[in-house]
Scaffold this motif. Sequence first.
Motif: not given
Length: 551
Positions: A486-513
């Motif tokens: 939830m924290a990474l999702q909020k940062i990705a939506d609201e923080d333009p400076s580091c939102g892309a990095q937050a979204q990348s990490l969010l995609n990594s930790i939401c995988t089954f592997d």
Amino acid sequence: MGSMAKRGINLDGFLKKQKRAENDFDDYSEDYCEADETSSPGTSTSIDIDTNDGSSDNRGLNYNSATITGKLDEIRDPAKGTEGVATRFYEGYGPYQPRCHYPLDSSGRHFCFQWYSQFDWLEYSPSVNKAFCFVCRVFGRTSKQHEAFVSTGFQKWKSALEKFRAHQSSAAHKTAVLTWKTAQRTRNNPETNVVTLVNYQKKKEVDENRQYLKNIVETLIFLGRQGISLRGHCENNESLNKGNFLKLLAFRAKDNQLINQFLINKEKGVTYTSHGIQEELLDIIGENMTDSIIAEIKSAGAFALILDESLDISRHEQAAVVLRYVNPEFAIKERFVGFFRAVQTDGESLYQLVQGVLSKFKLSIDHIVAQCYDGAANMRGIYKGVAARIKKDNSKAIYIHCNGHILNLVLVDAAKTVTAARNTFGTVAELHNFMEASAKRHAVFEEMQKESGSKMYTLKGLSDTRWACRAEALKIIVKRLDELVMALQKIADEDPSCGAQAQSLLNSICTFDFIFNLVVLNEVFSITKYCQSIYNMLMCLYVLHGAKSML
């Protein structure tokens, strides 16, 4: 004829007087001279004296015919002088009053023991046949007027009573008697003695000082045992917070009268709370603890050496020395004995440091049965390392690589060779760096935890040498994975400076592997953390076998 009769009468009278004197003299004759064995301090001594024929004058009378022989109390004899007489008085002895045969003087007179009852201060010296004043000898002042009764002795028996009464009436004697009576009361009742009262007060002050110092030592030990700093930034009278040591003493003063007198009211003029005294007391406490530890080690007879070096806050290299041994109850003890400055960290320098430490504590290198270090070359090197140098002196001192270090190194290297584990730990490290590098992003993570009503956690970093941190880092992510998403999702939506990095990490930790690897590694490292904290190797093998079967 009348003249002759008159002379005859006078001659008869003279012969009768001579006969009476000789009879009186014989009444005092005894076979030996010995002090009364039953006499005790404070009583006069009865002495018998042999008589032997001496020289006689032209009239046939014996003068000074008594010769003193046998056992006499020569120490108490007043003719010996005034040295030590005061000491004997306080030991309980009074005037020296022997009852014996007293020699005649030239006028046919001698000392009479009946005088003892008339003058209780009177004493007699059999060695010089003279009388003395016990009171003036002990408590009086020597003056020419009374010198005979103090030092030279009195022997004019014809005028004895007159002189005794005159001496007894003198101002000097009366002053000495008054002092004597006071001293007797003091001796019999020591609690009224001024010296005793002064000593009692002095002893009371010493006891109070010791008890107060004991309270200070107890406070220092408490703070040291709890790992609490002692001093404050400012400890003057205007300071509101004088540091833990002074504040704790002030708190104890509320129910400790002695601390209140010394520290708060300052009734004694000293407080024993200066920085120098604190450091001195801490050094003494440390020395006592070290002495106790060394005594236990010497009693054990053998020990293992554990050593590791690190930088202190002033960037000085120091070596931490720990000694491991078994006490008489067969319990394993590991005791830290101190930090020691290491000028250099090569094998030879550290070897010399170890020798110096053992010499300081009077321990022999021959009693080392094992040595444990990390895997650094200067410690474990097979030629010039500390382990090799000690083993050269004592072949029984086997080297053992620290089990905690070696297990952690194996786990780290194994994780690097497994792709899934390597990628998972890489993602964990990136999460920590991203969230904790910014107070704003850390606050978002805390906000998510508050909204879910969960306990607050902070993400932990990874370290190749601190084996416990990997297990802690994995455990926190497993417990707070939802809040982290939830924290990474909020940062990705609201923080333009580091939102892309937050979204990348969010995609990594939401995988089954990632989630699968995270759960498995968390179980593995929690078990290995437990194994690193126990001594029993068989127990470690049992735990690892159970974990393997479970996985």
